[in-house]
Scaffold this motif. Structure first.
Motif, short mmCIF file in Angstrom:
data_model
loop_
_atom_site.label_atom_id
_atom_site.label_comp_id
_atom_site.label_asym_id
_atom_site.label_seq_id
_atom_site.Cartn_x
_atom_site.Cartn_y
_atom_site.Cartn_z
N PHE A 33 59.21 42.73 33.76
CA PHE A 33 59.88 44.01 33.52
C PHE A 33 60.07 44.24 32.02
O PHE A 33 59.78 45.33 31.51
CB PHE A 33 61.24 44.03 34.23
N LEU A 34 60.51 43.21 31.31
CA LEU A 34 60.77 43.34 29.88
C LEU A 34 59.47 43.53 29.09
O LEU A 34 59.44 44.25 28.10
CB LEU A 34 61.54 42.12 29.39
N VAL A 35 58.39 42.90 29.56
CA VAL A 35 57.08 43.10 28.92
C VAL A 35 56.60 44.54 29.17
O VAL A 35 56.10 45.21 28.26
CB VAL A 35 56.05 42.09 29.45
N SER A 36 56.78 45.01 30.39
CA SER A 36 56.32 46.37 30.74
C SER A 36 57.06 47.43 29.94
O SER A 36 56.50 48.51 29.68
CB SER A 36 56.50 46.62 32.24
N LYS A 37 58.28 47.13 29.55
CA LYS A 37 59.08 48.08 28.76
C LYS A 37 58.93 47.82 27.25
O LYS A 37 59.63 48.43 26.44
CB LYS A 37 60.55 47.99 29.15
N GLU A 38 58.02 46.90 26.90
CA GLU A 38 57.72 46.56 25.50
C GLU A 38 58.95 46.05 24.75
O GLU A 38 59.08 46.26 23.54
CB GLU A 38 57.10 47.77 24.78
N ILE A 39 59.81 45.36 25.49
CA ILE A 39 60.96 44.70 24.86
C ILE A 39 60.55 43.31 24.39
O ILE A 39 60.89 42.87 23.29
CB ILE A 39 62.15 44.60 25.84
N LEU A 40 59.79 42.60 25.22
CA LEU A 40 59.24 41.29 24.86
C LEU A 40 57.72 41.38 24.88
O LEU A 40 57.14 42.20 25.60
CB LEU A 40 59.72 40.21 25.83
N SER A 41 57.09 40.50 24.13
CA SER A 41 55.64 40.47 24.10
C SER A 41 55.10 39.61 25.24
O SER A 41 55.79 38.75 25.77
CB SER A 41 55.15 39.91 22.76
N THR A 53 67.74 32.64 29.31
CA THR A 53 67.21 32.59 27.94
C THR A 53 66.24 33.74 27.69
O THR A 53 66.15 34.24 26.57
CB THR A 53 66.54 31.24 27.65
N ILE A 54 65.51 34.15 28.72
CA ILE A 54 64.64 35.33 28.59
C ILE A 54 65.50 36.57 28.30
O ILE A 54 65.19 37.38 27.42
CB ILE A 54 63.82 35.54 29.88
N VAL A 55 66.57 36.71 29.06
CA VAL A 55 67.48 37.84 28.87
C VAL A 55 68.07 37.84 27.47
O VAL A 55 68.16 38.89 26.81
CB VAL A 55 68.60 37.80 29.93
N GLU A 56 68.48 36.67 27.00
CA GLU A 56 69.09 36.59 25.67
C GLU A 56 68.09 37.00 24.58
O GLU A 56 68.45 37.70 23.63
CB GLU A 56 69.60 35.17 25.41
N GLU A 57 66.84 36.58 24.73
CA GLU A 57 65.84 36.99 23.76
C GLU A 57 65.65 38.50 23.76
O GLU A 57 65.48 39.13 22.71
CB GLU A 57 64.51 36.29 24.04
N ARG A 63 66.74 46.31 21.16
CA ARG A 63 65.96 47.46 21.63
C ARG A 63 66.32 47.83 23.07
O ARG A 63 65.64 48.65 23.69
CB ARG A 63 64.46 47.17 21.52
N MET A 64 67.38 47.23 23.58
CA MET A 64 67.75 47.45 24.98
C MET A 64 68.78 48.58 25.10
O MET A 64 69.91 48.45 24.63
CB MET A 64 68.33 46.17 25.58
N SER A 65 68.38 49.67 25.73
CA SER A 65 69.34 50.73 26.03
C SER A 65 70.23 50.28 27.19
O SER A 65 69.92 49.30 27.89
CB SER A 65 68.61 52.01 26.42
N ARG A 69 69.22 47.75 30.29
CA ARG A 69 70.02 46.58 30.63
C ARG A 69 70.41 46.60 32.10
O ARG A 69 70.34 45.58 32.80
CB ARG A 69 71.29 46.52 29.77
N ASN A 70 70.85 47.76 32.58
CA ASN A 70 71.25 47.87 33.98
C ASN A 70 70.08 47.60 34.91
O ASN A 70 70.23 46.91 35.93
CB ASN A 70 71.83 49.26 34.25
N ASP A 71 68.91 48.15 34.57
CA ASP A 71 67.72 47.92 35.39
C ASP A 71 67.34 46.44 35.39
O ASP A 71 66.93 45.89 36.43
CB ASP A 71 66.55 48.76 34.88
N MET A 72 67.46 45.80 34.23
CA MET A 72 67.15 44.37 34.12
C MET A 72 68.09 43.55 35.00
O MET A 72 67.65 42.66 35.74
CB MET A 72 67.27 43.93 32.66
#
Length: 224
Positions: A33-41, A53-57, A63-65, A69-72
């Motif tokens: 999910f985070l990759v799809s939203k271009e938050i993480l590579s 730890t993924i969430v913390e990164e 860059r998290m609105s 965050r709620n969706d995550m």
């Protein structure tokens, strides 16, 4: 100086409850999910990460609105609630909690949502054993951050050396030790603890073994 034991912090999943949460699937879904939203590579070595730890990164990218965050968190909550349905207690959990209740303050620190934790503890009729339950909504950062353990110390106004913690994962140990609380490893992956530089004060393979360790703590300056 010897300090009497005042309280014990427990992890929940695979420490008190035999969790059915598919942590691998939860981690993978959160990461994708985070990759799809271009938050993480793309291309992370997930073997070195947990969901927390993924969430913390992701949070550290700034860059998290709030919507993201709620969706995550909804991804994690879905896995947690599903995995906690019908979760059984770890062997010896009720016996140990019955012996500890009234003698010590008992708390839970979990990376799960408060909702998922509450449902699981109530379904197993053990919520009344705990004086304080901390889920992720009540802390600034998840384990392996010490925030949850520091919140416990603040709640009861005790010093760290008056508490012990019990957990199965390296993130429990890292968080506990960082807060100054001695850590008892329960059925932990010893190689993973070593890899992550987590040195427990004691180790148990059955929750009932906790009682003898606690007695040692009460009788001497330290558990070896």
């Amino acid at each position: 100086m010897k300090h009497p034991l005042k309280g014990i912090v427990f992890d929940m999943d695979n420490t008190i409850l035999r969790s059915r949460i598919d942590f691998q699937a939860m981690k993978n879904a959160t990461y994708q999910f985070l990759v799809s939203k271009e938050i993480l590579s793309d291309g992370y070595d997930l073997s070195y990460h947990t969901t927390s730890t993924i969430v913390e990164e992701a949070i550290q990218t700034n860059r998290m609105s709030e919507e993201l965050r709620n969706d995550m968190w909804d991804i994690a909550k879905k896995h947690e609630v599903c995995g906690m349905k019908g979760a059984d207690l770890e062997p010896g959990a009720v016996e140990v909690l019955s012996k500890l209740k009234g003698r010590y303050q008992l708390a839970i620190v979990t990376n799960n949502s408060v909702e998922a934790a509450g449902i699981a503890l109530r379904d197993n009729d053990i919520s009344e054993y705990f004086d304080f339950i901390i889920g992720r909504e009540l802390i600034k950062a998840l384990k392996p951050s010490p925030d949850g353990y520091l919140r416990v110390l603040d709640e009861f106004k005790h010093s760290a050396n008056e508490w012990l913690s019990v957990g199965d994962s390296w993130i429990d140990g890292k968080a506990s030790i960082s807060a100054g609380i001695r850590f008892i490893a329960y059925r932990s992956d010893k190689e993973k603890l070593k890899q992550m530089k987590v040195c427990p004060t004691g180790e148990v393979s059955n929750l009932l073994e906790l009682m003898s360790l606690i007695e040692q703590f009460e009788e001497g300056p330290a558990i070896r």
